[in-house]
Write a protein that holds these residues in place. Structure first.
Motif, PDB file in Angstrom:
ATOM      1  N   MET A   4      57.888  50.546  56.091  1.00 17.87           N
ATOM      2  CA  MET A   4      57.409  50.493  54.729  1.00 17.87           C
ATOM      3  C   MET A   4      55.918  50.783  54.740  1.00 17.87           C
ATOM      4  O   MET A   4      55.172  50.255  55.551  1.00 17.87           O
ATOM      5  N   LYS A   5      55.515  51.633  53.821  1.00 14.91           N
ATOM      6  CA  LYS A   5      54.101  51.964  53.666  1.00 14.91           C
ATOM      7  C   LYS A   5      53.608  51.369  52.360  1.00 14.91           C
ATOM      8  O   LYS A   5      54.303  51.375  51.351  1.00 14.91           O
ATOM      9  N   ILE A   6      52.393  50.854  52.420  1.00 17.23           N
ATOM     10  CA  ILE A   6      51.754  50.326  51.222  1.00 17.23           C
ATOM     11  C   ILE A   6      50.610  51.262  50.871  1.00 17.23           C
ATOM     12  O   ILE A   6      49.757  51.561  51.716  1.00 17.23           O
ATOM     13  N   SER A   7      50.596  51.697  49.645  1.00 15.99           N
ATOM     14  CA  SER A   7      49.564  52.639  49.216  1.00 15.99           C
ATOM     15  C   SER A   7      48.258  51.910  48.919  1.00 15.99           C
ATOM     16  O   SER A   7      48.227  50.689  48.741  1.00 15.99           O
ATOM     17  N   VAL A   8      47.193  52.668  48.863  1.00 13.08           N
ATOM     18  CA  VAL A   8      45.874  52.116  48.549  1.00 13.08           C
ATOM     19  C   VAL A   8      45.895  51.459  47.173  1.00 13.08           C
ATOM     20  O   VAL A   8      45.334  50.374  46.988  1.00 13.08           O
ATOM     21  N   SER A   9      46.569  52.058  46.222  1.00 12.64           N
ATOM     22  CA  SER A   9      46.619  51.470  44.878  1.00 12.64           C
ATOM     23  C   SER A   9      47.377  50.143  44.890  1.00 12.64           C
ATOM     24  O   SER A   9      47.020  49.212  44.158  1.00 12.64           O
ATOM     25  N   GLN A  10      48.416  50.035  45.729  1.00 11.18           N
ATOM     26  CA  GLN A  10      49.139  48.759  45.830  1.00 11.18           C
ATOM     27  C   GLN A  10      48.262  47.682  46.460  1.00 11.18           C
ATOM     28  O   GLN A  10      48.280  46.529  46.032  1.00 11.18           O
ATOM     29  N   VAL A  11      47.486  48.057  47.474  1.00  6.42           N
ATOM     30  CA  VAL A  11      46.560  47.110  48.102  1.00  6.42           C
ATOM     31  C   VAL A  11      45.529  46.647  47.080  1.00  6.42           C
ATOM     32  O   VAL A  11      45.199  45.455  47.012  1.00  6.42           O
ATOM     33  N   ASP A  12      45.026  47.567  46.264  1.00  3.96           N
ATOM     34  CA  ASP A  12      44.059  47.206  45.225  1.00  3.96           C
ATOM     35  C   ASP A  12      44.651  46.205  44.241  1.00  3.96           C
ATOM     36  O   ASP A  12      43.989  45.242  43.858  1.00  3.96           O
ATOM     37  N   VAL A  13      45.886  46.428  43.819  1.00  4.63           N
ATOM     38  CA  VAL A  13      46.555  45.518  42.886  1.00  4.63           C
ATOM     39  C   VAL A  13      46.718  44.143  43.517  1.00  4.63           C
ATOM     40  O   VAL A  13      46.425  43.113  42.897  1.00  4.63           O
ATOM     41  N   LEU A  14      47.168  44.108  44.769  1.00  3.07           N
ATOM     42  CA  LEU A  14      47.343  42.829  45.463  1.00  3.07           C
ATOM     43  C   LEU A  14      46.008  42.108  45.640  1.00  3.07           C
ATOM     44  O   LEU A  14      45.924  40.890  45.466  1.00  3.07           O
ATOM     45  N   SER A  15      44.974  42.847  45.953  1.00  2.00           N
ATOM     46  CA  SER A  15      43.646  42.266  46.142  1.00  2.00           C
ATOM     47  C   SER A  15      43.112  41.679  44.836  1.00  2.00           C
ATOM     48  O   SER A  15      42.580  40.568  44.819  1.00  2.00           O
ATOM     49  N   ARG A  16      43.266  42.417  43.743  1.00  3.52           N
ATOM     50  CA  ARG A  16      42.815  41.914  42.441  1.00  3.52           C
ATOM     51  C   ARG A  16      43.590  40.670  42.046  1.00  3.52           C
ATOM     52  O   ARG A  16      43.019  39.714  41.515  1.00  3.52           O
ATOM     53  N   ASP A  17      44.899  40.651  42.324  1.00  2.00           N
ATOM     54  CA  ASP A  17      45.713  39.475  42.007  1.00  2.00           C
ATOM     55  C   ASP A  17      45.285  38.287  42.853  1.00  2.00           C
ATOM     56  O   ASP A  17      45.180  37.164  42.350  1.00  2.00           O
ATOM     57  N   TRP A  18      45.030  38.512  44.134  1.00  5.22           N
ATOM     58  CA  TRP A  18      44.574  37.427  45.010  1.00  5.22           C
ATOM     59  C   TRP A  18      43.245  36.874  44.504  1.00  5.22           C
ATOM     60  O   TRP A  18      43.053  35.664  44.431  1.00  5.22           O
ATOM     61  N   ASP A  19      42.310  37.766  44.143  1.00  2.00           N
ATOM     62  CA  ASP A  19      41.011  37.324  43.625  1.00  2.00           C
ATOM     63  C   ASP A  19      41.170  36.553  42.316  1.00  2.00           C
ATOM     64  O   ASP A  19      40.477  35.565  42.086  1.00  2.00           O
ATOM     65  N   ARG A  20      42.078  36.998  41.453  1.00  2.00           N
ATOM     66  CA  ARG A  20      42.301  36.299  40.186  1.00  2.00           C
ATOM     67  C   ARG A  20      42.807  34.880  40.454  1.00  2.00           C
ATOM     68  O   ARG A  20      42.309  33.912  39.888  1.00  2.00           O
ATOM     69  N   ARG A  21      43.783  34.766  41.348  1.00  2.00           N
ATOM     70  CA  ARG A  21      44.327  33.436  41.664  1.00  2.00           C
ATOM     71  C   ARG A  21      43.286  32.566  42.376  1.00  2.00           C
ATOM     72  O   ARG A  21      43.190  31.376  42.117  1.00  2.00           O
ATOM     73  N   LEU A  22      42.496  33.182  43.234  1.00  2.00           N
ATOM     74  CA  LEU A  22      41.402  32.457  43.886  1.00  2.00           C
ATOM     75  C   LEU A  22      40.414  31.962  42.838  1.00  2.00           C
ATOM     76  O   LEU A  22      39.974  30.804  42.869  1.00  2.00           O
ATOM     77  N   GLY A  23      40.067  32.812  41.892  1.00  2.00           N
ATOM     78  CA  GLY A  23      39.153  32.429  40.811  1.00  2.00           C
ATOM     79  C   GLY A  23      39.687  31.262  40.002  1.00  2.00           C
ATOM     80  O   GLY A  23      38.933  30.355  39.640  1.00  2.00           O
ATOM     81  N   GLU A  24      40.973  31.262  39.745  1.00  2.00           N
ATOM     82  CA  GLU A  24      41.587  30.153  38.999  1.00  2.00           C
ATOM     83  C   GLU A  24      41.507  28.852  39.788  1.00  2.00           C
ATOM     84  O   GLU A  24      41.189  27.795  39.235  1.00  2.00           O
ATOM     85  N   ARG A  25      41.786  28.922  41.095  1.00  2.00           N
ATOM     86  CA  ARG A  25      41.725  27.709  41.927  1.00  2.00           C
ATOM     87  C   ARG A  25      40.299  27.169  42.008  1.00  2.00           C
ATOM     88  O   ARG A  25      40.071  25.963  41.892  1.00  2.00           O
ATOM     89  N   ILE A  26      39.345  28.059  42.189  1.00  2.00           N
ATOM     90  CA  ILE A  26      37.944  27.614  42.278  1.00  2.00           C
ATOM     91  C   ILE A  26      37.476  27.083  40.936  1.00  2.00           C
ATOM     92  O   ILE A  26      36.739  26.093  40.876  1.00  2.00           O
TER      93      ILE A  26
END
Length: 119
Positions: free
Chosen positions: A1-23
């Motif tokens: 399975m290959k993950i595209s750069v755009s998919q990594v960007d989406v996952l990264s933004r989601d991780w940052d959003r959830r991190l922001g909520e926790r903080i």
């Protein structure tokens, strides 16, 4: 399975959003003025500053939370307003963990100094 750069960007933004909520929840549990603000507003401020924290080399949740706590206590632009903070954040010889610990020490020192001036 290959993950595209755009998919990594989406996952990264989601991780940052959830991190922001926790903080944001952490800040609201620790600071009365943060508690009085809507969670969405605190979270938005945190999410706005996450790229800045990453730019200084912070990558773990703890390191980013220390950066955000410092920003909450000293102001969003503390990295520009306090030369000692800027020196810590830009020190090439310090690891991100060392920078994080130095920010804690600096913030505690500045708060103690401020409280001394208020007496």
């Amino acid at each position: 399975m290959k993950i595209s750069v755009s998919q990594v960007d989406v996952l990264s933004r989601d991780w940052d959003r959830r991190l922001g909520e926790r903080i944001a929840l952490f800040l609201q549990s620790q600071f009365e003025d943060a508690f009085s603000e809507p969670e969405a507003e605190v979270s938005a401020v945190v999410c706005e500053l996450i790229p800045k924290a990453r730019g200084y080399g912070f990558s773990t949740e703890r390191e980013i939370a220390v950066y955000m706590t410092t920003a909450w206590v000293l102001g969003k632009e503390f990295d520009c307003s306090f030369p000692k903070a800027r020196n810590i954040l830009t020190a090439q010889q310090l690891s991100s963990e060392q920078k994080s610990e130095a920010l804690i020490d600096l913030t505690e020192h500045l708060l103690a100094e401020f409280e001394g001036d208020q007496r």
